[in-house]
Design a protein around this motif. Sequence first.
Motif, PDB file in Angstrom:
ATOM      1  N   GLY A   1      -7.633  -2.968  -1.863  1.00  0.00           N
ATOM      2  CA  GLY A   1      -7.267  -2.651  -0.636  1.00  0.00           C
ATOM      3  C   GLY A   1      -8.551  -1.904   0.223  1.00  0.00           C
ATOM      4  N   ASP A   2      -9.451  -1.408  -0.579  1.00  0.00           N
ATOM      5  CA  ASP A   2     -10.512  -0.732  -0.144  1.00  0.00           C
ATOM      6  C   ASP A   2     -11.820  -1.540   0.197  1.00  0.00           C
ATOM      7  OD1 ASP A   2      -8.926   1.581   0.164  1.00  0.00           O
ATOM      8  OD2 ASP A   2      -9.329   2.135  -2.110  1.00  0.00           O
TER       9      ASP A   2
ATOM     10  N   LEU B   1       7.895  -7.158  -3.612  1.00  0.00           N
ATOM     11  CA  LEU B   1       8.426  -6.746  -2.340  1.00  0.00           C
ATOM     12  C   LEU B   1       8.448  -5.198  -2.414  1.00  0.00           C
ATOM     13  CD1 LEU B   1      11.022  -9.180  -1.202  1.00  0.00           C
ATOM     14  CD2 LEU B   1       8.928  -9.071  -0.707  1.00  0.00           C
ATOM     15  N   TYR B   2       7.662  -4.710  -3.255  1.00  0.00           N
ATOM     16  CA  TYR B   2       7.573  -3.217  -3.263  1.00  0.00           C
ATOM     17  C   TYR B   2       6.110  -2.656  -3.444  1.00  0.00           C
ATOM     18  CZ  TYR B   2      12.348  -4.128  -5.394  1.00  0.00           C
ATOM     19  OH  TYR B   2      13.502  -4.649  -5.533  1.00  0.00           O
ATOM     20  N   SER B   3       6.060  -1.623  -2.589  1.00  0.00           N
ATOM     21  CA  SER B   3       4.738  -1.097  -2.641  1.00  0.00           C
ATOM     22  C   SER B   3       3.926  -0.569  -3.724  1.00  0.00           C
ATOM     23  CB  SER B   3       4.712   0.267  -1.590  1.00  0.00           C
ATOM     24  OG  SER B   3       5.128  -0.093  -0.296  1.00  0.00           O
ATOM     25  N   ASP B   4       4.720  -0.559  -4.896  1.00  0.00           N
ATOM     26  CA  ASP B   4       4.323  -0.014  -6.278  1.00  0.00           C
ATOM     27  C   ASP B   4       4.375  -1.254  -7.187  1.00  0.00           C
ATOM     28  OD1 ASP B   4       6.924   0.105  -6.233  1.00  0.00           O
ATOM     29  OD2 ASP B   4       7.090   2.023  -7.780  1.00  0.00           O
TER      30      ASP B   4
ATOM     31  N   VAL C   1      -4.882  -7.208  -0.418  1.00  0.00           N
ATOM     32  CA  VAL C   1      -5.180  -6.062   0.697  1.00  0.00           C
ATOM     33  C   VAL C   1      -4.622  -5.221   1.636  1.00  0.00           C
ATOM     34  CG1 VAL C   1      -7.595  -6.959   0.258  1.00  0.00           C
ATOM     35  CG2 VAL C   1      -6.316  -7.724   2.182  1.00  0.00           C
ATOM     36  N   LEU C   2      -3.468  -5.967   1.955  1.00  0.00           N
ATOM     37  CA  LEU C   2      -2.292  -5.219   2.681  1.00  0.00           C
ATOM     38  C   LEU C   2      -1.065  -5.138   1.884  1.00  0.00           C
ATOM     39  CD1 LEU C   2      -3.002  -7.335   5.815  1.00  0.00           C
ATOM     40  CD2 LEU C   2      -3.644  -4.988   5.409  1.00  0.00           C
ATOM     41  N   ASP C   3      -0.309  -4.052   2.111  1.00  0.00           N
ATOM     42  CA  ASP C   3       0.893  -3.499   1.414  1.00  0.00           C
ATOM     43  C   ASP C   3       2.021  -4.881   1.838  1.00  0.00           C
ATOM     44  OD1 ASP C   3       3.241  -2.778   0.100  1.00  0.00           O
ATOM     45  OD2 ASP C   3       2.746  -0.701   0.820  1.00  0.00           O
ATOM     46  N   THR C   4       2.235  -5.420   0.801  1.00  0.00           N
ATOM     47  CA  THR C   4       3.170  -6.818   1.014  1.00  0.00           C
ATOM     48  C   THR C   4       4.657  -5.989   1.587  1.00  0.00           C
ATOM     49  OG1 THR C   4       2.325  -7.912  -0.628  1.00  0.00           O
ATOM     50  CG2 THR C   4       4.388  -8.610  -0.102  1.00  0.00           C
ATOM     51  N   ALA C   5       4.918  -5.047   1.180  1.00  0.00           N
ATOM     52  CA  ALA C   5       6.350  -4.428   1.425  1.00  0.00           C
ATOM     53  C   ALA C   5       6.502  -3.978   2.879  1.00  0.00           C
ATOM     54  CB  ALA C   5       6.697  -3.504   0.167  1.00  0.00           C
ATOM     55  N   THR C   6       5.332  -3.368   3.285  1.00  0.00           N
ATOM     56  CA  THR C   6       5.291  -2.638   4.477  1.00  0.00           C
ATOM     57  C   THR C   6       4.518  -3.394   5.614  1.00  0.00           C
ATOM     58  OG1 THR C   6       3.261  -1.298   3.833  1.00  0.00           O
ATOM     59  CG2 THR C   6       5.456  -0.403   3.273  1.00  0.00           C
ATOM     60  N   HIS C   7       3.670  -4.184   5.335  1.00  0.00           N
ATOM     61  CA  HIS C   7       2.901  -4.616   6.503  1.00  0.00           C
ATOM     62  C   HIS C   7       3.472  -6.007   7.026  1.00  0.00           C
ATOM     63  CE1 HIS C   7      -0.793  -5.957   8.759  1.00  0.00           C
ATOM     64  NE2 HIS C   7      -0.647  -7.215   8.372  1.00  0.00           N
TER      65      HIS C   7
ATOM     66  N   PHE D   1      -7.350 -13.884   3.297  1.00  0.00           N
ATOM     67  CA  PHE D   1      -7.249 -13.123   1.760  1.00  0.00           C
ATOM     68  C   PHE D   1      -6.024 -13.429   1.216  1.00  0.00           C
ATOM     69  CE2 PHE D   1      -7.030 -10.424  -1.554  1.00  0.00           C
ATOM     70  CZ  PHE D   1      -8.016 -10.383  -2.460  1.00  0.00           C
ATOM     71  N   THR D   2      -5.091 -13.080   2.044  1.00  0.00           N
ATOM     72  CA  THR D   2      -3.498 -13.013   1.715  1.00  0.00           C
ATOM     73  C   THR D   2      -3.020 -14.657   1.546  1.00  0.00           C
ATOM     74  OG1 THR D   2      -2.939 -10.909   2.811  1.00  0.00           O
ATOM     75  CG2 THR D   2      -1.220 -12.269   2.015  1.00  0.00           C
ATOM     76  N   ALA D   3      -3.633 -15.338   2.554  1.00  0.00           N
ATOM     77  CA  ALA D   3      -3.026 -16.762   2.180  1.00  0.00           C
ATOM     78  C   ALA D   3      -3.684 -17.368   1.239  1.00  0.00           C
ATOM     79  CB  ALA D   3      -3.635 -17.545   3.591  1.00  0.00           C
TER      80      ALA D   3
END
Length: 431
Positions: free
Chosen positions: A384-385, A164-167, A47-53, A34-36
Motif C-alpha cells: 500500500g505504500d 472483504l476485511y481490512s485485516d 494497494v487499496l483497502d478492499t473492504a473500505t475503498h 494494479f487492482t484490475a
Amino acid sequence: MAGFAATNLIGTALLSLPISSRSGEWTGFVDALFTATSAVCVTGLTVLDTATHWSPFGLVVILVLIQLGGLGIMIFASLVGLALARKLTVRSRLNTAAEAKAVGYDDVRGLVRGILLISLIIEAVTFCFLAPRFMLAYGYGPAEAAWYALFHSVSSFNNAGFALYSDNLIGFAADPWICLPLCGAIILGGLGFPVIMQLRKEFRRPLHWSMNTKIVLWATATLLVGGTVYITVFEWSNAETLGAYDPATRLLIGFFHSVQTRTAGFNSVDIGLMHDETWLGMDVLMFIGGGPAGTAGGIKVTTFAVLFFIMATELRGEGAVNIFGKRLSRAVHRQAITVVLMAVAAVMVATISLMVITGLSFDRVFFEAVSAFGTVGLSTGITGDLPDAAEIVLVLLMFLGRLGPLTLGSAIALRQRRILYEYPKERPAIG
C-alpha cells in the motif's frame, strides 16, 4: 495475452469510475490498473483497502475479473494441451488419450463446459460451508452472509486471495469452519483441471493415472506437509503470530498459510510480523506454486518435480529420468530448465528494480516480487505504500507470472525446428 491485457484495461476503466469507490470519487489510474491486474491474474495484492475503498459495484467488478481470470487460465491452458497433442503422431495421440482419459481432442465445447461446471460446483460447495457459518457464528443476515460467502468462495477457488476485511482473514484465524473450506477450494483450484477430471473418472484406479496427475498429487501433498511443518516450527514461539494461540490453533494457522503459498494469498496472521526465516521458506513455496492448467501460479509443481527427478537421476549416475515407472521425455528436461531460468531472471530483475525505486530492504522487496510473480498475494505490508513506479513493476510481474510461464512453455513445446546436421560433442567442466 492480448485477451488478458484487454480484460485488464476494461477492468481498470470500470474500477476508475466514481461508482466503483465508496467515496464516489475517481480512483487513480495506476491504483485501478494494479487492482484490475491483481484480480484478473488472481493474485490478491492490493494497494487499496478492499473492504473500505470499493463500493458494492466495484467489488462486483473485482469478483467478475477474478472469475474470468481463473476460468480463462484453465481454458487457455487446456486448449494449449490439445494443441500440443495435435502435434503428435496419430499413434501417440491415441496412446496419450487412452492413458490420460483426456477430453476428446475435438470436443472443445465439452472441454469448456467441463471446466465451467467443475468451477461452479466447487465454488457452490464452498459457499454452502461458509454461508451458514457466517450467519450462525457471526450474526450476519442471510443476504450479507450469502454475499460474503460468495465472494470468498470465488476468491478461494481461483486462488485470488481477495478478502472483504481490512485485516484479510485475521479475525478467523482460530475458526476451522471458515479456514478449512477455503483451504479445500484453494487446493482443488491449484491441482488443475486435467487432474480433477482424471480423479473424477478414475479415483479408485491409481494405476491408470497419468504421470502428470501422479506428479501433481505427490508434489502437492509433499509441499503442503513440508510447508505446514516449516511455518509452524519457525513461528511456534513468535508471540506476534502463532505464539498467541493454543497448540491446535497454531497447527491450523500453520497449515492455512502453507496452503496460501500455493498462490492463494489469504492470511490469518500478520505476515509482516513473521520471522525472516519463515519469509524465505514461503518465498520458495510461492515460487514453486501449484499444478498446471489450474488457478495457481508459480513455475508449477510439475516443473519443480521434473528438475528434482533430473537431479536425482544425475546423482545416481543413471542415463534416463524415470518417474513413477515411466521414462521422461528429454525435451521436457530443456523446457523445465528454460522456464525456471526465465522465472528466476524475471524475479531478480523486478527485485532489483523495486529496491532502486523504493529503497526498502531486500527481504521485504524479494518477498513482494516472488508473491507477485507467483500470483500469490501475500505481502509483508509494503504494497500500500509503494510509489506508482513500483506498482507498475509489480503489475508487469503479475501479468508475466500469470501468463509468462504458460505461454513460454507452450511456445517452446509447439515450436520445433528440424536441423539436418549436428555438431561434434564436447563436455565443458561442470562444478
